[in-house]
Design a protein around this motif. Sequence first.
Motif, PDB file in Angstrom:
ATOM      1  N   GLU A 680       0.828  -1.194   0.000  1.00  0.00           N
ATOM      2  CA  GLU A 680       0.000   0.000   0.000  1.00  0.00           C
ATOM      3  C   GLU A 680       0.870   1.254   0.000  1.00  0.00           C
ATOM      4  OE1 GLU A 680      -3.312   2.197   2.910  1.00  0.00           O
ATOM      5  OE2 GLU A 680      -2.599   0.159   3.333  1.00  0.00           O
ATOM      6  N   GLY A 681       0.486   2.222  -0.822  1.00  0.00           N
ATOM      7  CA  GLY A 681       1.230   3.470  -0.896  1.00  0.00           C
ATOM      8  C   GLY A 681       2.262   3.526  -2.001  1.00  0.00           C
ATOM      9  N   GLU A 682       2.556   2.399  -2.666  1.00  0.00           N
ATOM     10  CA  GLU A 682       3.533   2.416  -3.752  1.00  0.00           C
ATOM     11  C   GLU A 682       2.970   3.150  -4.968  1.00  0.00           C
ATOM     12  OE1 GLU A 682       5.583  -1.061  -4.867  1.00  0.00           O
ATOM     13  OE2 GLU A 682       5.848  -1.810  -2.828  1.00  0.00           O
ATOM     14  N   ARG A 683       3.857   3.879  -5.648  1.00  0.00           N
ATOM     15  CA  ARG A 683       3.456   4.638  -6.824  1.00  0.00           C
ATOM     16  C   ARG A 683       3.068   3.718  -7.971  1.00  0.00           C
ATOM     17  NH1 ARG A 683       7.979   8.726  -8.600  1.00  0.00           N
ATOM     18  NH2 ARG A 683       6.490   8.957 -10.306  1.00  0.00           N
ATOM     19  N   LEU A 684       2.101   4.165  -8.750  1.00  0.00           N
ATOM     20  CA  LEU A 684       1.744   3.445  -9.959  1.00  0.00           C
ATOM     21  C   LEU A 684       2.820   3.677 -11.019  1.00  0.00           C
ATOM     22  CD1 LEU A 684      -2.102   4.093 -10.203  1.00  0.00           C
ATOM     23  CD2 LEU A 684      -0.865   2.285  -8.991  1.00  0.00           C
ATOM     24  N   PRO A 685       3.128   2.663 -11.836  1.00  0.00           N
ATOM     25  CA  PRO A 685       4.247   2.772 -12.779  1.00  0.00           C
ATOM     26  C   PRO A 685       3.895   3.542 -14.049  1.00  0.00           C
ATOM     27  CG  PRO A 685       3.255   0.605 -12.924  1.00  0.00           C
ATOM     28  CD  PRO A 685       2.549   1.318 -11.812  1.00  0.00           C
ATOM     29  N   SER A 686       4.946   3.886 -14.805  1.00  0.00           N
ATOM     30  CA  SER A 686       4.828   4.593 -16.090  1.00  0.00           C
ATOM     31  C   SER A 686       4.070   5.898 -15.952  1.00  0.00           C
ATOM     32  CB  SER A 686       4.153   3.696 -17.139  1.00  0.00           C
ATOM     33  OG  SER A 686       4.876   2.504 -17.318  1.00  0.00           O
ATOM     34  N   THR A 687       4.141   6.499 -14.769  1.00  0.00           N
ATOM     35  CA  THR A 687       3.413   7.729 -14.490  1.00  0.00           C
ATOM     36  C   THR A 687       4.345   8.719 -13.818  1.00  0.00           C
ATOM     37  OG1 THR A 687       1.336   6.516 -14.227  1.00  0.00           O
ATOM     38  CG2 THR A 687       1.442   8.719 -13.290  1.00  0.00           C
ATOM     39  N   ALA A 688       4.611   9.825 -14.482  1.00  0.00           N
ATOM     40  CA  ALA A 688       5.411  10.886 -13.898  1.00  0.00           C
ATOM     41  C   ALA A 688       4.513  11.789 -13.067  1.00  0.00           C
ATOM     42  CB  ALA A 688       6.098  11.687 -14.995  1.00  0.00           C
ATOM     43  N   GLU A 689       4.994  12.218 -11.917  1.00  0.00           N
ATOM     44  CA  GLU A 689       4.209  13.139 -11.097  1.00  0.00           C
ATOM     45  C   GLU A 689       3.991  14.462 -11.816  1.00  0.00           C
ATOM     46  OE1 GLU A 689       5.787  13.813  -7.230  1.00  0.00           O
ATOM     47  OE2 GLU A 689       4.847  12.025  -6.381  1.00  0.00           O
ATOM     48  N   ASN A 690       5.003  14.921 -12.527  1.00  0.00           N
ATOM     49  CA  ASN A 690       4.920  16.226 -13.181  1.00  0.00           C
ATOM     50  C   ASN A 690       5.255  16.088 -14.661  1.00  0.00           C
ATOM     51  OD1 ASN A 690       4.675  18.205 -10.741  1.00  0.00           O
ATOM     52  ND2 ASN A 690       6.367  16.836 -10.195  1.00  0.00           N
ATOM     53  N   THR A 691       4.374  16.582 -15.503  1.00  0.00           N
ATOM     54  CA  THR A 691       4.655  16.692 -16.931  1.00  0.00           C
ATOM     55  C   THR A 691       4.327  18.107 -17.376  1.00  0.00           C
ATOM     56  OG1 THR A 691       2.444  15.877 -17.523  1.00  0.00           O
ATOM     57  CG2 THR A 691       4.230  14.259 -17.425  1.00  0.00           C
ATOM     58  N   PHE A 692       5.129  18.600 -18.297  1.00  0.00           N
ATOM     59  CA  PHE A 692       4.959  19.969 -18.771  1.00  0.00           C
ATOM     60  C   PHE A 692       5.240  20.007 -20.268  1.00  0.00           C
ATOM     61  CE2 PHE A 692       6.881  24.125 -19.798  1.00  0.00           C
ATOM     62  CZ  PHE A 692       5.842  24.965 -19.427  1.00  0.00           C
ATOM     63  N   SER A 693       4.406  20.693 -21.028  1.00  0.00           N
ATOM     64  CA  SER A 693       4.628  20.860 -22.460  1.00  0.00           C
ATOM     65  C   SER A 693       4.446  22.322 -22.828  1.00  0.00           C
ATOM     66  CB  SER A 693       3.668  19.990 -23.275  1.00  0.00           C
ATOM     67  OG  SER A 693       2.316  20.348 -23.030  1.00  0.00           O
ATOM     68  N   VAL A 694       5.209  22.766 -23.818  1.00  0.00           N
ATOM     69  CA  VAL A 694       5.131  24.144 -24.285  1.00  0.00           C
ATOM     70  C   VAL A 694       5.413  24.157 -25.780  1.00  0.00           C
ATOM     71  CG1 VAL A 694       7.559  24.587 -23.736  1.00  0.00           C
ATOM     72  CG2 VAL A 694       5.982  26.506 -23.952  1.00  0.00           C
ATOM     73  N   ALA A 695       4.738  25.035 -26.487  1.00  0.00           N
ATOM     74  CA  ALA A 695       5.003  25.231 -27.909  1.00  0.00           C
ATOM     75  C   ALA A 695       4.780  26.702 -28.241  1.00  0.00           C
ATOM     76  CB  ALA A 695       4.094  24.350 -28.762  1.00  0.00           C
ATOM     77  N   MET A 696       5.649  27.238 -29.087  1.00  0.00           N
ATOM     78  CA  MET A 696       5.514  28.620 -29.539  1.00  0.00           C
ATOM     79  C   MET A 696       5.806  28.665 -31.030  1.00  0.00           C
ATOM     80  SD  MET A 696       7.234  30.873 -26.458  1.00  0.00           S
ATOM     81  CE  MET A 696       6.361  32.348 -26.999  1.00  0.00           C
ATOM     82  N   ASP A 697       5.114  29.550 -31.736  1.00  0.00           N
ATOM     83  CA  ASP A 697       5.378  29.742 -33.151  1.00  0.00           C
ATOM     84  C   ASP A 697       5.303  31.225 -33.488  1.00  0.00           C
ATOM     85  OD1 ASP A 697       2.419  30.184 -34.257  1.00  0.00           O
ATOM     86  OD2 ASP A 697       2.378  28.491 -32.871  1.00  0.00           O
ATOM     87  N   TYR A 698       6.173  31.613 -34.392  1.00  0.00           N
ATOM     88  CA  TYR A 698       6.260  33.017 -34.796  1.00  0.00           C
ATOM     89  C   TYR A 698       6.128  33.091 -36.305  1.00  0.00           C
ATOM     90  CZ  TYR A 698       7.975  37.782 -35.278  1.00  0.00           C
ATOM     91  OH  TYR A 698       8.080  39.120 -35.567  1.00  0.00           O
ATOM     92  N   THR A 699       5.213  33.935 -36.768  1.00  0.00           N
ATOM     93  CA  THR A 699       4.927  34.061 -38.189  1.00  0.00           C
ATOM     94  C   THR A 699       5.240  35.481 -38.645  1.00  0.00           C
ATOM     95  OG1 THR A 699       3.129  32.456 -37.978  1.00  0.00           O
ATOM     96  CG2 THR A 699       3.166  33.802 -39.972  1.00  0.00           C
ATOM     97  N   THR A 700       5.967  35.581 -39.753  1.00  0.00           N
ATOM     98  CA  THR A 700       6.275  36.894 -40.315  1.00  0.00           C
ATOM     99  C   THR A 700       6.197  36.813 -41.832  1.00  0.00           C
ATOM    100  OG1 THR A 700       7.887  38.696 -40.333  1.00  0.00           O
ATOM    101  CG2 THR A 700       8.759  36.464 -40.451  1.00  0.00           C
TER     102      THR A 700
END
Length: 805
Positions: A680-700
Motif C-alpha cells: 500500500e502506498g507504492e506509486r503506480l508505474p509509467s506515471t510521472a508526477e509532473n509533466t509539462f509541455s510548451v510550444a511557440m510559433d512566430y509568423t512573419t
Amino acid sequence: MKEQSKQGFSKKTLAAAVATVSAGTLLSVPQVSLAQEALLEEVIVTATRRAESVQDIPYNISAVAGDDLEAAQVTDAAEMMRSIAGLTVVDRGYRNSGTVNGVVIRGMNIDTGANGDVPLSAIGTVATYVDDTPLYANFVLKDIERVEVLRGPQGTLYGSGSLAGTVRYIMNKPQVGEFAAKVGTSFSQTEGSSGYNLNSDAMLNLPLGDKVAFRANIGKIDNDGIVDYANVYELDASGAPLAAGGDIANGGPVFRSVEDADTVDITYSRASILFEPTDNASIQLSYQQQEDSIGGRRQVTRGTNWVNGTEQPYDDYENGAVILEPSEREVDMTSLEVEVDMGFATLTSSTADYSHSGVGISDNSGFYATMDWFEGLYYGTPRPVARAERFYDDSALVQEIRLVSNATDAKVDWILGFYYMDQDSKAGQNSTMPGWSDWMAVAPTPWDPATSLAETLTGWAADVQDQDFYFRRNQSFVDKAVFGEATINFTDTLRLTLGMRSFQNELINESQLSLPIWPFLGNGDAAFETEENDTLFKGNLSWDISDSLMSYATVSEGYRRGGANAVPTIGFYAEDPGYLRYDSDSVVNYELGLKGATDVFRYTVSAFYTDWQDPQLNTATPNWGFFAAMNGESARVQGIEFEMEGNLSESLHYTLGYTYVDGELTADFVTPTGVTIAEEGERLPSTAENTFSVAMDYTTAFSDGIDWVSRINGYYQSESENAIGSGLTAAEIDAFQLWGANTSLVAEKWVATLFIKNLFNEDGVTGLITERHMGTDPSEGFLGNSSKDYISLPRTIGLSGSYSF
C-alpha cells in the motif's frame, strides 16, 4: 459560455466544423497572413456527438488539428501525445507500436514498462477510435482531420467503454465539389544511424459529380536503423548458431555485428468515397491499411557486454541480443458510415470490419540465463540461445447506431446509442532453442560418455527437439451495450447531464500451453466462458459563471472486462488454480473544472480524483513465468491539469500544458497465492508526477505571398517507476526533456521546412527490461545481454517539402 446555437451532427454542421478547425488546442501552428487579427480561432470538435466549440463542452477535452501535426512534422502518435496535458506514453518505437497500447491518461496504469512483445491478457485502460471504430492500431498520422482526447470514463458517449479515457483519430473526409491534390516528402538523418530516412506521401480529392467525391492517400516510411546489434550469432541455414571450428559438441558461438539493425519499412493507404444523395443524408465507405516491416528494436542495452569472456560496456545505440529481432504486422479496416438528418434528430450508423495481425521474433536468452534454465533444465550448451516467435491476430465486426437530438432551443438535449462488437482474437508463442537437439545428439552424457545426452533424455521419456514452449490463446468476445446521455437546460447558463451505459458481454477463452521437450511434466489446457452485465452512470453539472467563464463538476463510472489465463495446474510446472481467471475492474471518477477564454487566450484547469477497484495487472506467474493477469484490491489517482493557449501578438502564438498526478496503491497487491508483491502506498508505474509541455510559433511575412513560420516545442516529465513492487522489472526511470524546432517557408501551394527533433539528444526512457530480469550469465555460457531500455527517437535533423495542386 454556452450559446443557444447548438447544432445536430448533420452534414452541414460537419462541413462548418471542418472549415472552422484550423488550430489544435495544444500544437497550434497557424499558417496565416499577418493581416489577420491576433484572435484565437474557435476549435470545433464532435466528441459529444455534436459539433461544438471545445470551450463550450463541460468536460476536459483536448484537440489537435491534423494541419498542425503536419506543420510540426508529427506522424507518430507517441510524439503527438506528449503535447497533451494528462497523457504519457510508453514509447516502444515502431517495432512494438501496434502490439501493446502504451497510452496512459492521468496515471491510470498498473502494468510494467517492460511489456511490449506479447499481446496482453488484460486490455488497456484507454480506448482508441479510428473515426467511429474502436481499434488500437497506431496508424501513421497522415491525412488526418484532428485528434480528440477525452479524459475519464466515456462509456455513456461511446460504445467501447474505457477506464481512463478515449483517444479519437478523425480522418479527413472526401470533399464534394472541389479538386485537391498534394504530394510531400521528407529526408532526414537520425543520431546513431549511418543511413537516412525517406518518407513520402500523396493525397488526392476528386469530385465525381455534384453528389459524390473520392479521396485517397498513400505513403511510405523508409528509415535506416539506429541501433547496432553488437554481438549476434552467425547462423546456419536452419537458423541454429554456427559452432566454432565446426565442433558441434564443444565449439562456442561465432559472433558478428549488425549495424543499424532496426530498419523501418512502413506502407500505408486510405481510400474513401462519399455520396450525398440529399442535403440531409450522406454515405461514406472507407478502407484503410498499413503494413509494417521492422528490422529490430529501437532499444539499447546498458548492462554488461562480455566480449571473449571479458567484461566491457556497451557503446551508445547498441543492443545485446544474440539474435536479430524483426517484426511484421498488417492492419486492414473497412467502414461504412451513414448519416441522416431526420429533422428532430440525426441518425448515424457506423459499421466496421477490421483485421490486425502481426509476428515478432524476440531474444529470450537472457531470461533463460538469469533463471539458470540452460544448465538446470537443458544440461548446458556451448551456444545458448532461446528464440521466441510471438504472434497475434485480432479481427472484429463492430456496429454502432446513434440518434442525436437536433433542437437548438429545447429544454432537453439527448443522445441514444446501441453498440455491438463481435471480436475474435488469437495470440501465441513458439519458443525454441535452435541447434539444441543437434548438440544433444553429439554431446556425451557426463556419467556415461558412450551415450549421448539425447539418448539419455529419451530414455527418461523426454522428446528431444528444439521447441521447448508452445502457447495458444483463442478468445471470442461479444459485447452489447445501450448508452446515452440527456442534458437538461435549466436556464441559459445552468445545465445537468445524466448518462447511462447498460451492457452485457460474453467471453469464451480457449488456451493451450505445452512443454514439448518434457510432455510428462504437465501441460495446461484451459477453457472458460464468462458473462457479465452491469449498468454504469455519469452525472455532469455545468454553470456559466459569465460569458467567458464556465465551471463544471463530473462523476462518472468506468469498467474493464475480466478474462482467463492459460497456466498448467498439474505436473512439474503446476501453478496455483487461482491464476486461471481474473476479474473485471472498475473506477469512479470525480472531476471539477473551469474553462475560460478571451479574444486572445483560453484556458482549462481541472482537478480529478479516481477510485480504482480490483485493478488488473498484466504479469507472469511467480514460479515459471507463464503469461497471466491478476487483480489487486484498490488504487487511486488524483491530480490537477492546466492547459492554456493564446496569442502574445499578431505574430506570436503559444500553448502550455501542465499535469500533476499522484497515483498509488491503496491496499497491498496480493497474488492469488497470498504473496504480497507490492505494498500500500507504492506509486503506480509509467506515471510521472509532473509533466509539462510548451510550444511557440512566430509568423512573419517573408515576401509577397510567402510567410516565414518558426516553431519551438518542449516536453518534460519527472522521474517515474518501471513497475510496482521490488520484483525483477522494478526500477526507477529518470526524468527527461525533449525539445524540437523547425522553420518553414509557406506559400499558397508549397511548404518547405527545416526541422530538428530531440534537439539535445535525450534518451527519453519510458520503460525498460532490467538486467536482473533478462540480463546475462557467463557461468551458463551466455555472453549476450537481453536487458534493454526503450529510448525515444534520438536527435533527427531533416528537410521536408510539400506541393498542393
